[in-house]
Design an enzyme around this catalytic site. Structure first.
Site, mmCIF file in Angstrom:
data_model
loop_
_atom_site.group_PDB
_atom_site.id
_atom_site.type_symbol
_atom_site.label_atom_id
_atom_site.label_comp_id
_atom_site.label_asym_id
_atom_site.label_seq_id
_atom_site.Cartn_x
_atom_site.Cartn_y
_atom_site.Cartn_z
ATOM 1 C CG ASP A 424 -1.729 1.257 1.349
ATOM 2 O OD1 ASP A 424 -2.669 1.403 0.547
ATOM 3 O OD2 ASP A 424 -1.428 2.104 2.208
ATOM 4 C CD GLU A 479 -2.633 2.315 -3.072
ATOM 5 O OE1 GLU A 479 -3.811 2.674 -2.986
ATOM 6 O OE2 GLU A 479 -1.790 2.550 -2.189
#
Length: 827
Positions: A424, A479
């Site tokens: 993330d 991401e």
């Protein structure tokens, strides 16, 4: 035409401005995130003007410590570098993309930094793999007759262990500090039993330089809980060492790595149909079979690492080695993963190494007691704080931070048998500006300059190298909104090493269209460009919507399409309204064209496969701590007379199409026709031919579509089939024979640059896929019904017995992906 052969797509400047956008915690905890770009995100083939020179960056030197040390601090001193034998002059990434040549010094510098860091670790710790066994040294560990506890708190003046086992009085359990700031204690067994009982509460207590004592949860704790009877009770660390009889034993091997991941993104806590937090075991028993039934091959779990604030969606981590206790114990999570493996499902973990919760009493931030960056997990001052996320930022150059984070990855791989990670917030890691209020236009200068955080880049290179060495079949996804070239290339080439990046521009494009454009304003060229705009040789995971599009304050695609009529118009017992007909049709088309044209893998968030209505709103003060919208209403798709089943059936079928034809793995991706007047997009993926008709009213009979191979084509998947809520206008028993086009070998004389063509019926708002039939001497009647309908998939969804007799496809079906792809045609 478009082709996956494009090395780079050239973006229009200024389309990728990042602006603050609220995520699930926006109305909950104040965390904001930068938005995904709404335009094209990857850099140009030819460099834009005014390339900058890369300035020299601080060089990290050899720590002067012994092999057995537990702590080494890296400095900015410009003294002796470690000699590295590897040749860093030949950066493989530059040979793939000569446009990177002006930035060769940058690549050499960061490659040198990576190799030096790796060499240091090997010299002083034995190997990167041994270094990443930090959890066997730090935290609580069993040795013969003892519990040994170690903690890195270099600025503490005194330290002791407290807990239920000593009545929270640490006077008899003082710790000792070594020269590297590591505190330790050996606690002998009592009457042959561990002095600290399994599942009892523990904390570390240490004294600041101002003589103030504080209690903290151990940084390496494996489990943390809070008193459920007390509102907003603080968390406690839990000593987790179950006896053999209570320790979960894995029974099933990890499934092999799929050629193309079809990912089901899920949040265990909100997966119950009831207004409560679901458990790992309930998810394993009740939800995993649904995921398998819909032909996904990978599950991506959110919010696994402990986070004290539930509404943060798991992104404000407090305890990095601890399983979120809301849904059960570490043994329960192991049961879930093993159950997934038994079903042939791989499990990825959403790992958050981009930042940490700013919570002090129950988080890693509590170990920052005013020391310098060299003596802390985080940078000091502004560099150590993310202003939009209200969180702390790691110092990736610090030896103990590297040990902590790399060991964290190994912990989840080894102890829980995860099959990989989705990292993330990678954009925040890659740049000192963290992507805040920054426009990424595709100019390479934006990626390689003083704004690049080389410390973080080196950490990610080490992480990817480590993950592959521990588990070669791991899947690792980034991401990243910026589109940094090389992110998805091997470390050995000078890349950062991820398998895939998320195609984050795609969902924003759909949201923009659904919110701001009428159907007749939809541009087929713009949609196609967005879906195909990715770097050749760097793989993408495409998705139409993830959890970001389902959070409070936004709407799912289904809800944007049908809104309030989802409450009144989803019954099959009445005729569908125009809004419902349009909504279900476009829902299928949007998800399918995203999957088929948008990348090398596909992702769907839990519930979106059947058009889950409403948004996700975690329990918080603003909603009286309600779980009503923090659950999944599985009853909607399970109720036979509701239309949600149609979207679910189609989702299942499009995954099955890839399972049978492996089109996601094919490098043959050619868009042969993008017609703005007809609102039709025709393309080939592998040897399948896809026809998408986005026109709101026009149905085309005898619509001519181009194809590569001559022969006979039949319907493989039809969104207009009645099993998918359509009108059944396309015949599945028809054979479509090709006609040669133009002069063989002269593409410009062909039809849409394709050497063959055939004619089809293309109803309004439908997508139909055709497969080529290999002629055989004995063609049976069964050969003539190979389309994917609910009859095919309903009772056979757990098996691989569905056959496409005589079907020809690319990938692992025997016909390799085409390497002779045509040039890109500018639209």
């Amino acid at each position: 035409m478009y082709s996956s052969r494009n090395l780079l797509s050239v973006p229009a400047p200024g389309l990728c401005t990042q602006v603050p956008r609220r995520d699930s915690s926006s109305a909950l905890s104040g965390r904001s995130v930068t938005s995904q770009p709404t335009g094209l995100i990857f850099g140009p083939w030819k460099l834009l003007a005014n390339a900058i020179n890369i300035s020299p960056l601080p060089i990290i030197t050899t720590p002067k410590v012994g092999r057995s040390s537990l702590s080494v601090v890296l400095t900015g001193d410009n003294s002796t570098m470690v000699n590295v034998e590897e040749d860093i002059d030949n950066i493989g990434l530059i040979s793939l993309d000569p446009g990177l040549e002006p930035y060769k010094d940058h690549f050499k510098y960061r490659m040198k930094r990576y190799l030096d860091q790796k060499k240091l670790i090997e010299t002083h710790e034995g190997s990167l793999e041994e270094f990443a066994l930090g959890y066997s040294k730090f935290g609580f560990n069993r040795e013969e007759g003892f519990i040994v506890y170690r903690e890195w708190v270099p600025a503490a003046q005194e330290a002791e262990v407290v807990g239920d086992f000593n009545g929270w009085d640490g006077v008899n359990h003082k710790m000792e500090k070594n020269q590297f700031g590591v505190w330790s204690i050996r606690i002998p067994d009592s009457d042959g039993n561990p002095a600290i009982p399994h599942a009892s509460r523990v904390k570390v207590r240490f004294k600041h330089s101002n003589e103030v004592w504080v209690d903290r949860i151990p940084a390496w704790i494996n489990y943390a809980t809070q008193d459920p009877t007390k509102f907003a009770a603080p968390y406690d660390g839990v000593y987790w060492d179950p006896p053999p009889s209570e320790r979960y034993q894995f029974k099933y091997p990890r499934p092999p790595k799929p050629q193309a991941p079809r990912i089901y993104e899920a949040h265990v806590g909100m997966s119950s149909s009831e207004s409560r937090i679901n458990t790992y075991r309930e998810f394993a028993d009740d939800v995993l079979p649904r995921i398998k039934a819909n032909n996904y091959n990978t599950v991506q779990l959110m919010a696994v690492m402990e986070h004290s604030y539930y509404a943060s969606f798991g992104y404000h981590v407090t305890n990095f080695f601890a399983v979120s206790s809301r849904s059960g114990t570490p043994e329960d999570l192991k049961y879930l993963i093993d159950k997934a493996h038994s079903l042939g499902l791989r499990v990825l973990m959403d790992v958050i190494h981009s930042h940490a919760s700013s919570n002090v009493t129950d988080g890693l931030n509590g170990f920052d007691v005013g020391q310098s960056s060299q003596d802390s997990y985080f940078h000091t001052g502004e560099r150590g704080y993310h202003e939009l996320w209200d969180s702390r930022l790691f110092n990736y150059s610090n030896w103990e931070v590297l040990r902590f984070l790399l060991s964290n990855l190994r912990w989840w791989l080894d102890e829980f048998k995860f099959d990989g990670f989705r990292f993330d917030g990678v954009t925040s890691m890659l740049y000192h500006h963290h992507g805040i209020n920054v426009t990424f236009t595709g100019n390479y200068n934006e990626y390689y300059s003083e704004t690049t955080d080389v410390d973080a880049v080196v950490y990610l290179m080490l992480a990817n190298y480590l993950i592959r060495n521990i588990w070669p079949d791991a899947t690792v996804i980034a991401e990243d909104v910026s589109g940094m070239p090389g992110l998805g290339r091997p470390v050995s080439e000078g890349g950062i090493g991820f398998d895939y990046r998320l195609a984050m521009a795609i969902p924003d494009k759909w949201i923009d269209y659904l919110k701001n454009k009428e159907d007749e304003e939809w541009s087929m060229k713009e949609i196609t460009r967005c879906l195909t705009n990715r770097r050749y040789t760097e793989k993408c995971i495409a998705y139409a919507e993830s959890h970001d599009q389902a959070i409070v304050g936004d709407k799912t695609i289904a809800f944007l399409l049908m809104d309030k009529e989802m409450y009144t118009g989803m019954s099959c017992l009445t005729d569908a309204s125009p809004v419902i007909e349009r909504g279900i049709a476009l829902h299928k088309m949007i998800h399918f064209i995203t999957m088929a044209l948008g990348g090398d893998g596909y992702l769907n968030f839990m519930g979106n496969e059947f058009g889950h209505p409403e948004w996700i709103d975690f329990p918080r003060e603003g909603n009286d701590f309600s779980h009503d919208k923090c659950r999944r209403q599985w009853n909607l798709v399970d109720t036979e007379h509701l239309r949600y089943k149609f979207m679910n059936n189609f989702n299942r079928a499009m995954n099955l199409l890839d399972e049978k034809f492996s089109f996601l793995t094919s490098e043959k991706q050619i868009v042969s026709s993008v017609d703005e007047d007809d609102k039709v997009i025709v393309f080939e993926r592998g040897d399948l031919v896809f026809v998408f008709n986005f026109h709101q009213v026009n149905t085309y009979e005898g619509y001519k579509v181009g194809c590569d191979l001559p022969g006979k084509y039949r319907v493989a998947l039809d969104s207009d089939a009645t099993e998918f809520g359509g009108l059944g206008r396309v015949g599945h028993d028809s054979d479509h024979f090709t006609t040669p086009e133009g002069v063989p070998g002269v593409p410009e004389t062909n039809f849409n640059n394709r050497p063959n063509s055939f004619k089809v019926l293309s109803p309004a708002r439908t997508c139909v896929v055709y497969y080529r039939v290999e002629e055989t001497l004995e063609e049976t009647d069964n050969d003539k019904s190979a389309s994917l309908t609910e009859t095919d998939i309903g009772n056979k969804m757990h098996s691989s017995t569905i056959s496409f007799e005589g079907a020809s496809s690319s990938g692992d079906k025997g016909v390799g992906p085409s390497k002779e792809l045509t040039e890109t045609e500018a639209l």
